[in-house]
Design an enzyme around this catalytic site. Structure first.
Site, PDB file in Angstrom:
ATOM      1  N   ASP A  24       1.543 -21.776  14.720  1.00 17.76           N
ATOM      2  CA  ASP A  24       2.680 -21.199  13.989  1.00 17.76           C
ATOM      3  C   ASP A  24       3.692 -22.275  13.584  1.00 17.76           C
ATOM      4  OD1 ASP A  24       4.252 -18.906  13.069  1.00 17.76           O
ATOM      5  OD2 ASP A  24       5.614 -19.342  14.742  1.00 17.76           O
ATOM      6  N   ARG A  34       0.802  -1.225   0.000  1.00 16.21           N
ATOM      7  CA  ARG A  34       0.000   0.000   0.000  1.00 16.21           C
ATOM      8  C   ARG A  34       0.833   1.272   0.000  1.00 16.21           C
ATOM      9  NH1 ARG A  34      -4.602  -1.133   4.297  1.00 16.21           N
ATOM     10  NH2 ARG A  34      -2.731  -1.841   5.322  1.00 16.21           N
ATOM     11  N   HIS A  65       5.294 -26.974  10.290  1.00 19.64           N
ATOM     12  CA  HIS A  65       6.666 -27.473  10.216  1.00 19.64           C
ATOM     13  C   HIS A  65       6.852 -28.816  10.940  1.00 19.64           C
ATOM     14  CE1 HIS A  65       7.270 -23.580   8.623  1.00 19.64           C
ATOM     15  NE2 HIS A  65       7.560 -22.938   9.736  1.00 19.64           N
TER      16      HIS A  65
HETATM   17  C1  BG6 Z   1       8.213 -19.565  10.718  1.00 19.10           C
HETATM   18  C2  BG6 Z   1       7.502 -19.169  11.984  1.00 19.10           C
HETATM   19  O1  BG6 Z   1       7.351 -20.286   9.883  1.00 19.10           O
HETATM   20  O2  BG6 Z   1       9.341 -20.365  11.036  1.00 19.10           O
HETATM   21  C3  BG6 Z   1       8.457 -18.419  12.898  1.00 19.10           C
HETATM   22  O3  BG6 Z   1       6.387 -18.358  11.670  1.00 19.10           O
HETATM   23  C4  BG6 Z   1       9.716 -19.216  13.138  1.00 19.10           C
HETATM   24  O4  BG6 Z   1       7.814 -18.107  14.133  1.00 19.10           O
HETATM   25  C5  BG6 Z   1      10.316 -19.697  11.825  1.00 19.10           C
HETATM   26  O5  BG6 Z   1      10.621 -18.384  13.818  1.00 19.10           O
HETATM   27  C6  BG6 Z   1      11.454 -20.663  12.067  1.00 19.10           C
HETATM   28  O6  BG6 Z   1      12.085 -20.946  10.848  1.00 19.10           O
HETATM   29  P1  BG6 Z   1      13.621 -21.336  10.789  1.00 19.10           P
HETATM   30  O7  BG6 Z   1      13.865 -21.619   9.344  1.00 19.10           O
HETATM   31  O8  BG6 Z   1      14.400 -20.176  11.338  1.00 19.10           O
HETATM   32  O9  BG6 Z   1      13.771 -22.568  11.654  1.00 19.10           O
END
Ligand code: BG6
Length: 480
Positions: A231, A45, A236
């Protein structure tokens, strides 16, 4: 092979775009993996001129890219691809202006990367369609979280699916782009050694830990509504669990790999009722020290409610109800502001059935994803000298050393290239995301029903004591 393409990044002034996507595209440009005609258009924006945006991008990329990989000529040629367009993604008329700015797509691939909050996903997809910008060569990339519950994820998936067929939807989980995560598949499916013992009967339990030292940084507003469960665990950690537990796919392609992962998600035993209390631990960091620095409690972070009961730590005991894994607990743990940053998977084997040499330790396989990429197998060996005294030794594979001459690609480099090439093997399919929420939702509801508030843990520690008890009650310990 490179493909003519336009990449449009919604949320172009946000952290993800500036911190991850642009540096990844810069690297791809530097090594000649982007088509000469490829354009990158950042959308947001705020009113920036093209030159001002390029200056902002340069500052952020310089900070992110290793000094040896950054030079002015390469930057200038990269910046020539980079443009900025100010628009409001909630305004249909702005998409008309965008269409004019872009011109006809012809055969070019158009990638829309939605690095925005998920509540904008549906609106953006529908505006793209109305403005005639979602033609057959258009693809859409969705950042996690896809929704915040099963119904909201279903609504997003349905709205996106009404505009883009599934083969053109790329739901990104950057963990799947990490080299070591892909190495996990190589380890399991390109080596005959482990397969016979990769199952109940030989494995005592599995641990998956993703520990961070960072707090919530500038993301308090998002994080306070999400928490560690949404999250990190929903995406993950469950993806890592799938790769450890899945059967060998018949081919290494998008459908075959994702079919096997969905089967694992569907076999997760529901955690509800009293199990929520016994098999899950929530935590929230209080003030403490990280690397010698005082850091505030979570509820004092920027944009976080002062009486927030959002969890910044979760530990779970998970079971998979299928033949391979029945009775083998998978312990999952993730948290912010912990003592060290590491992501690891531990496969703890059972002890030998009959101890010849007194008490020996059982074998274990440690797969470290970060900070360094390492796979190590702990074996028992005889200590030199008289007598059969045994001691554990590590058979260590340091992947960074084994492939020393190769720069390790960042997860986003690999994944962005996959999107451009149309390969969705390392992206989450619609049913995968929904199966994950279907398993997660009852746990979150259970926490609410039983008023299970997060347990405080000091920043810089290894999490709340209850997480240790989860394993200790079964005679086990977290790896440290
Ligand atoms: C992200 C999360 O998907 O992954 C974050 O939203 C987190 O909160 C991050 O810090 C961690 O990723 P990496 O690659 O640093 O382990």
């Amino acid at each position: 092979m490179s493909i003519p393409c336009d990449m449009l990044v919604f949320g172009g002034t946000g952290d993800l775009a500036l911190h991850k996507l642009l540096p990844a595209l810069y690297h791809l440009h530097r090594v000649g993996r982007l088509h000469a005609d490829m354009r990158i258009l950042a959308l947001a924006r705020s009113q920036h001129s093209r030159a001002a945006y390029q200056a902002l991008a340069e500052r952020r990329c310089r900070a992110q890219v290793a000094r040896a990989d950054f030079d002015n000529d390469t930057w200038q040629s990269f910046a020539a691809r980079l443009d900025y367009f100010a628009m409001d993604a909630s305004q249909g008329a702005d998409f008309g202006r965008l269409g004019k700015h872009l011109g006809a797509a012809g055969e070019r691939v158009r990638v829309y990367y939605l690095a925005t909050a998920p509540d904008l996903f549906e609106e953006i997809a529908s505006h793209l369609q109305i403005a005639g910008l979602a033609g057959p060569h258009a693809r859409i990339v969705l950042e996690k979280p896809i929704g915040h519950s099963l119904p909201s994820a279903q609504a997003i998936n349905a709205a996106i699916g009404a505009v883009f067929d599934e083969s053109r939807v790329f739901r990104i989980d950057h963990y799947l782009g990490k080299e070591t995560v892909q190495n996990l598949m190589a380890l399991r499916f390109a080596n005959a050694l482990f397969e016979p013992v990769w199952r109940a009967g030989h494995i005592d339990h599995v641990q998956i830990s993703v520990c961070e030292t960072l707090g919530v940084e500038n993301r308090g507003a998002y994080y306070d509504n999400a928490g560690a469960m949404r999250d990190m665990i929903q995406n993950h950690l469950l993806q890592l669990l799938c790769l450890v537990a899945m059967e060998a796919p018949v081919r290494f392609d998008a459908e075959a790999v994702r079919n096997e992962k969905v089967k694992v998600l569907e076999a997760l035993k529901a955690i509800s009722g009293l199990d929520v209390r016994d098999k899950t631990v929530r935590g929230q960091y209080s003030a403490g020290k990280i690397g010698g620095q005082e850091v505030p409690a979570y509820y004092f972070e920027k944009n976080v409610d002062n009486d927030s009961d959002t969890e910044t730590f979760v530990a779970l005991q998970v079971e998979i109800e299928n033949w391979r894994w029945a009775g083998v607990p998978f312990y999952l743990r993730t948290g912010k502001r912990l003592a060290r940053k590491t992501s690891e998977i531990l496969i703890q084997f059972k002890p030998v059935p009959h101890q010849l040499f007194g008490d020996g330790e059982a074998n274990r396989l440690l797969i470290r994803l970060q900070p360094e990429e390492r796979i190590s197998l702990q074996l028992m060996a005889k200590h030199p000298g008289k007598g059969m005294h045994l001691q554990p030794v590590e058979l260590d594979l340091n992947l960074a050393q084994a492939f020393r001459q190769k720069r390790r690609w960042d997860a986003y480099e690999r994944l962005l290239l996959d999107v451009i090439e149309g390969d969705s093997t390392l992206f989450m399919r619609r049913d995968e995301v929904e199966a994950a929420w279907n398993w997660i939702d009852p746990i979150i509801q259970g926490w609410q029903q039983h008023h299970q508030s997060p347990r405080p843990y000091p920043a810089g520690s290894s999490g709340p004591e209850q997480a240790n008890l989860l394993l200790e009650l079964a005679g086990r310990k977290w790896m440290e």
